[in-house]
Structures are given as C-alpha cells and as structure tokens.
Design an enzyme around this catalytic site. Structure first.
Site, PDB file in Angstrom:
ATOM      1  N   HIS A 111       0.814  -1.225   0.000  1.00 44.87           N
ATOM      2  CA  HIS A 111       0.000   0.000   0.000  1.00 44.87           C
ATOM      3  C   HIS A 111       0.848   1.276   0.000  1.00 44.87           C
ATOM      4  CE1 HIS A 111       0.412  -0.224   4.516  1.00 44.87           C
ATOM      5  NE2 HIS A 111       0.478   1.087   4.375  1.00 44.87           N
ATOM      6  N   ASP A 141       0.260  -7.664   1.465  1.00 43.79           N
ATOM      7  CA  ASP A 141       0.634  -6.264   1.651  1.00 43.79           C
ATOM      8  C   ASP A 141       2.151  -6.092   1.646  1.00 43.79           C
ATOM      9  OD1 ASP A 141       0.252  -3.558   1.871  1.00 43.79           O
ATOM     10  OD2 ASP A 141       0.014  -3.565   4.055  1.00 43.79           O
ATOM     11  N   SER A 219       4.703   2.615   7.896  1.00 44.73           N
ATOM     12  CA  SER A 219       4.355   1.446   7.079  1.00 44.73           C
ATOM     13  C   SER A 219       5.526   1.008   6.211  1.00 44.73           C
ATOM     14  CB  SER A 219       3.157   1.777   6.184  1.00 44.73           C
ATOM     15  OG  SER A 219       1.994   1.959   6.949  1.00 44.73           O
TER      16      SER A 219
END
Length: 371
Positions: A111, A141, A219
């Site tokens: 993402h 992911d 992230s």
C-alpha cells in the site's frame, strides 16, 4: 518692562510644576544610583555534573539503532489522480522500507507504492535514489522495489525469525512517521497470531501485535528484536484517530522470507487455492449460512477432482459448503484462505464439507492459482 503679577491659580500651578520637576529629578538620581549599584557582571556558566557511563540497556539500544538505521529506507512516491474536473493532479505519499540485499532490493508494504508512477528511496542521510518496481503481493501487503543506481555499500538488515517470538519480549521499530526520518520507538510483543485483512478477502495470518508507537509513515519499516534482527514488517495500526494508540501490527518475518524471494525471482508470490470461486461473503452471511459456499468449480482443478459441487443457480441447491480444513472450523472465506496459506502450495488439506445436511471429508491438493 514690568511683569504682570501671577494670579493665585497660576502661582499654585507654578508651585506644582516646580514640585513635580524636583521629584522627577530626585527619582532620576535615585534610579541612576540603583542602576549604578546593580550593574551586571559577566556570569560564568554552571559546571556540568559528570554523566558517568550509560546504563547497559541504554547502550544496547543505541548500538541497535546505529547498526540498523543505515538499512532503513525513507520512501516517497508520486501518483497521478483525476480531479473533479477531469484533469490530472500529482499526489505525493511517503512510507518506510528496508534494504533486503546488496543488489539494491528494498522491501516495503504494497500500500506504500500502490499506484505510484515514480518512487524514490533515501538511505541514511543520502540523496533520494530513483527506484523501479520488481514485484507486488497485495494479498500479503508486501512489495519489492529496486534502486536504479544502488550505492556501493548497502547494508542489508539482519533477518530473524517470527516463529519463536514470545509475548512480552522487547521490540523496536524504525521508520519515518509523518515524514520524520529515522525515528526509533520501543515496545513489547503484545500478542501473536493476529489476522490482518488485505486484498480479495484474504488475511495475513501469524501477524505480530505490538505497542511500539507506529504512526502513518511507519508502514513498510522494520520491526526488530533486541538483537537487531528483522522479525516483522510494520503494516497497520488500529486507531480511531489514525495515530498510534498502542496497537500496531507487523507482517511476520517468516512469511516475508517466503514471499520476498518469490517477488524478486518471479515478480509475484504464490497464491494458494484449490480451484474454486466462492460466493461473495456478504451474500452468504445475509443468507445465514456458515462456511464457504462455492459459486464455481474450475475444470481440471483439485476441487473438481475431489468431486466438489458448486451452488446450483437453476435449482437453488447450495451444493458443497466447506465448513472445515484439517479439523479446524471454517465459518468465513477469510478463515478458509488462511488455512490454505498455512498448508502451503503442493501440500494436501482435508476438507470437511456439507451437502444436503450430510457431512463428509475429502482430501484436496493446494495449488498456486497464478500458474
């Protein structure tokens, strides 16, 4: 010349003026005297108390950061989006990543780079380096990008294992929250074996939960143990405000070590399955059915070989409903997919299926649906 005498009011005003002037003059002398008496002298700095040696655990954390920080990447992206008037606008994003090998491969979250037309990586205090996509795995992911011009001395992050983690052990996250580069936070392993929803009704299993502060921008960055080894990839937080609330999630290192080499060599990761197309989970739940209802069974697939029957649109019969895998109950599609992930490609699973309220067990081989 004769001066006219002053009126009584003028005389009183003159006397008042004279008194005020005298008072001001006296005040000036007084203030001058005070100022002269208290004229500041040059103040000497206070002496510094000796610090002494750092505590052992402090020095250990410092060493961990100094060793790991050069391996952590600050990733920025540029994406093109359409505005309300049909025109194109360039939006920017940011995240974290880490050096996987000396060939310039950088691992991050899917993402973070999703939809990006340009990606740049900044290592340590160096200049941003252009990077190109290598492979993505939305179901996990995870993504791998490669530096167009890798520096000579890349430092891959040491790899650990998530299999032997214990709740309560210390963990450390390094990333770029809110664009603040090379930020270190410390916490504990709060829980293990969590599930993290990703794409296409899939979930990453074995996810690590931590209370180490993780915020937007973290992230894709590494979660490390006290030995400075990678044990997870920081991926998500649970928060009403969007900022850290002490509940963060990291994709386990053992899964990363299976997916990333496949992305580097093939540009994709295996997608375990048995060759069925499930009915949408919301429709199944709305009908009050527990388990996985089959919309289609592909020809020549392991599911077809096992004799599984799909839902009959003409008659309305459910066909086979998968309610268990390897003895574990399956109530939702995400649970079913997670069990196939655990089993792995080229291994067999034992399905528990219901048809016309009769239960039976069948063995089915797990294949890579991308082949």
């Amino acid at each position: 010349m004769t001066l006219a005498p002053l009126s009584p009011l003028a005389r009183r005003a003159g006397l008042l003026f004279t008194a005020v002037a005298s008072l001001v003059a006296a005040s000036g002398l007084l203030l001058s005297g005070i100022s002269t008496a208290r004229e500041p002298r040059d103040a000497a700095p206070r002496s510094v108390s000796p610090r002494g040696a750092l505590l052992g655990d402090e020095q250990a954390v410092i060493n961990l950061f100094e060793q790991a920080a050069p391996s952590v990447a600050y990733i920025t992206t540029e994406s093109e989006q359409r505005n309300l008037f049909g025109g194109a606008e360039v939006s920017q994003g940011a995240g974290s990543g880490f050096v996987w090998d000396t060939q310039g491969h950088i691992v991050t979250n899917f993402h973070v780079v999703q939809g990006a037309r340009r990606v740049f990586v900044q290592l340590d205090a160096g200049k941003p380096i252009a990077a190109e996509p290598v492979g993505v795995a939305p179901e996990y992911d995870l993504a791998v990008i490669r530096l167009v011009k890798p520096p000579r001395e890349l430092r891959p992050i040491p790899l650990g294992s998530s299999r032997d983690l214990k709740i309560g052990q210390s963990v450390y996250a390094i990333g770029n929250p809110f664009g603040l580069q090379r930020t270190l936070t410390k916490g504990l392993v709060s829980a293990l074996d969590r599930e993290l929803p990703t794409a296409n009704f899939r979930e990453v299993v074995g996810v690590i939960q931590t209370d180490a502060a993780i915020n937007p921008g973290n992230s894709g960055g590494p979660l490390m143990d006290s030995a400075g080894r990678l044990i997870g990839v920081n991926s998500a937080i649970r928060s009403a405000s969007g900022s850290s609330s002490g509940i963060g999630f990291a994709i386990p290192a053992d899964l990363v070590n299976r997916v990333v080499p496949a992305l580097i060599s093939k540009g994709r990761a295996p997608l375990p399955g048995i060759g069925v197309t499930p009915v949408r989970p919301d429709l199944v739940a709305r009908a009050g059915v527990s388990g996985v209802v089959l919309a289609e069974v592909g020809r020549g697939t392991p599911a077809a070989a096992a004799g599984l029957q799909p839902y009959n649109r003409r008659t309305g019969e459910l066909g086979d409903v998968i309610v268990g895998v390897n003895g574990r109950p399956v109530e939702t599609l995400s649970t079913f997919v997670s069990e196939l992930e655990k089993a792995g490609v080229n291994n067999s699973v034992e399905l528990t299926v219901l048809r016309n309220e009769r239960e039976r067990k069948v063995k089915v081989k797990v294949i890579d649906l991308r082949d």
